[in-house]
Enzyme design. Structure first.
Site, PDB file in Angstrom:
ATOM      1  N   GLY A  24     -10.416  15.474   0.586  1.00 15.79           N
ATOM      2  CA  GLY A  24     -10.412  15.267  -0.859  1.00 15.79           C
ATOM      3  C   GLY A  24      -9.125  14.692  -1.426  1.00 15.79           C
ATOM      4  O   GLY A  24      -8.817  14.892  -2.607  1.00 15.79           O
ATOM      5  N   ASN A  26      -8.568  11.555  -1.987  1.00 16.60           N
ATOM      6  CA  ASN A  26      -8.967  10.570  -3.013  1.00 16.60           C
ATOM      7  C   ASN A  26      -9.437  11.277  -4.278  1.00 16.60           C
ATOM      8  O   ASN A  26      -9.151  10.812  -5.388  1.00 16.60           O
ATOM      9  CB  ASN A  26     -10.048   9.644  -2.485  1.00 16.60           C
ATOM     10  CG  ASN A  26      -9.474   8.557  -1.594  1.00 16.60           C
ATOM     11  OD1 ASN A  26      -8.850   7.619  -2.090  1.00 16.60           O
ATOM     12  ND2 ASN A  26      -9.635   8.693  -0.300  1.00 16.60           N
ATOM     13  N   HIS A 121     -14.039   2.566   1.740  1.00 17.49           N
ATOM     14  CA  HIS A 121     -14.199   2.522   3.194  1.00 17.49           C
ATOM     15  C   HIS A 121     -12.892   2.052   3.830  1.00 17.49           C
ATOM     16  O   HIS A 121     -12.307   1.064   3.374  1.00 17.49           O
ATOM     17  CB  HIS A 121     -15.345   1.561   3.556  1.00 17.49           C
ATOM     18  CG  HIS A 121     -15.590   1.494   5.026  1.00 17.49           C
ATOM     19  ND1 HIS A 121     -16.267   2.472   5.717  1.00 17.49           N
ATOM     20  CD2 HIS A 121     -15.206   0.573   5.951  1.00 17.49           C
ATOM     21  CE1 HIS A 121     -16.305   2.152   7.005  1.00 17.49           C
ATOM     22  NE2 HIS A 121     -15.675   1.005   7.165  1.00 17.49           N
TER      23      HIS A 121
HETATM   24  C1  GRF Z   1     -10.912   8.031   3.127  1.00 19.61           C
HETATM   25  O1  GRF Z   1      -9.931   7.512   3.933  1.00 19.61           O
HETATM   26  C2  GRF Z   1     -12.046   7.067   2.907  1.00 19.61           C
HETATM   27  O2  GRF Z   1     -11.693   5.757   3.175  1.00 19.61           O
HETATM   28  C3  GRF Z   1     -13.104   7.493   3.881  1.00 19.61           C
HETATM   29  O3  GRF Z   1     -12.921   8.855   4.071  1.00 19.61           O
HETATM   30  C4  GRF Z   1     -11.585   9.238   3.772  1.00 19.61           C
HETATM   31  C5  GRF Z   1     -11.648  10.403   2.863  1.00 19.61           C
HETATM   32  O4  GRF Z   1     -10.416  11.017   2.683  1.00 19.61           O
HETATM   33  N1  GRF Z   1     -14.398   7.107   3.360  1.00 19.61           N
HETATM   34  P1  GRF Z   1     -10.240  12.125   1.566  1.00 19.61           P
HETATM   35  O5  GRF Z   1     -11.298  13.200   1.807  1.00 19.61           O
HETATM   36  O6  GRF Z   1     -10.372  11.469   0.228  1.00 19.61           O
HETATM   37  O7  GRF Z   1      -8.851  12.674   1.797  1.00 19.61           O
END
Ligand code: GRF
Length: 225
Positions: A24, A26, A121
């Site tokens: 999480g 992001n 992605h």
């Molecule tokens: C991100 O690097 C995204 O590109 C991929 O999964 C990862 C998720 O990371 N789809 P987080 O859970 O947001 O730390």
């Protein structure tokens, strides 16, 4: 006047639902961007398909309600996605943000919310769609890697591209170095793209992404904040 202000923010603030499966980071970047005012929107729920996702702790800390939909509780992916879709409609989401959501959404789901789902992605799509993008890029001896933010359609990692950012891969890099470099870009640009969407600047029309009515070029234009 306070009442009026409340009404205006209610009308213009977009409701965002974030789907996660893990860390999480992001999601955290979005929470921070809503708090700072970069995003004129409200994360009204976090949905996880994994009860142990650390992102659920982040949601709780930020006072965001969360919902867990685990695959084992449903007979099929269709049934699971239907339950998630009903929850999202109940919440009244304007935007669905996939942030490390490690399930492929069914076509019924992506069609129901067409033009309202974003994904991030970790590769320069169309290169390296799918899993293990870092390992594959490094094994291939690539000298650059990156991330792509795109609208979601029924083709996995195949929706219209909104923004891409490149990072170098140096010969002495470990995989962790490249991951850190890409994630820095993710945390910078995902909030920016969500801010565009919430400001009604970003749309998907006939399978193409537009910013302020202009078609988005395929890569590397993230500098115009
Ligand atoms: C991100 O690097 C995204 O590109 C991929 O999964 C990862 C998720 O990371 N789809 P987080 O859970 O947001 O730390």
């Amino acid at each position: 006047a306070i009442c009026r202000l409340f009404f205006i923010t209610r009308v213009f603030m977009k409701n965002i639902v974030v789907l996660i499966s893990g860390e999480g980071s992001n999601l955290q970047a979005m929470i921070d961007a809503c708090a700072s005012g970069q995003i004129s929107g409200k994360i009204c729920a976090v949905i996880s398909n994994n009860a142990d996702a650390y992102g659920l702790v982040r949601a709780k800390k930020a006072g965001i309600p969360s919902f867990i939909f685990e695959r084992k509780a449903y007979e099929t992916y269709q049934a699971m996605d239907q339950a998630i879709a009903s929850q999202i409609e109940l919440i009244g989401a304007d935007l669905i943000v996939l942030a490390g959501y490690m399930n492929i959404l069914t076509p019924a789901f992506t069609q129901r919310f067409a033009g309202k789902i974003l994904n991030i992605h970790p590769s320069l799509l169309p290169k390296y769609s799918g899993l293990d993008t870092y390992q594959r890029a490094m094994t291939d001896g690539e000298t650059e890697h990156g991330m792509t933010i795109h609208f979601v359609n029924e083709i996995v990692d195949g929706g219209s591209i909104i923004l891409q950012a490149k990072v170098p891969i140096f010969p002495e890099d470990e995989i962790e170095d490249v991951i850190a470099r890409v994630q820095e870009q993710e945390h910078r640009y995902y909030p920016l793209v969500i801010a565009w969407f919430c400001a009604d600047r970003l749309k998907e029309v006939d399978g193409k992404a537009y910013l302020d009515g202009k078609p988005l070029p395929p890569e590397d234009y993230g500098n115009e904040e």
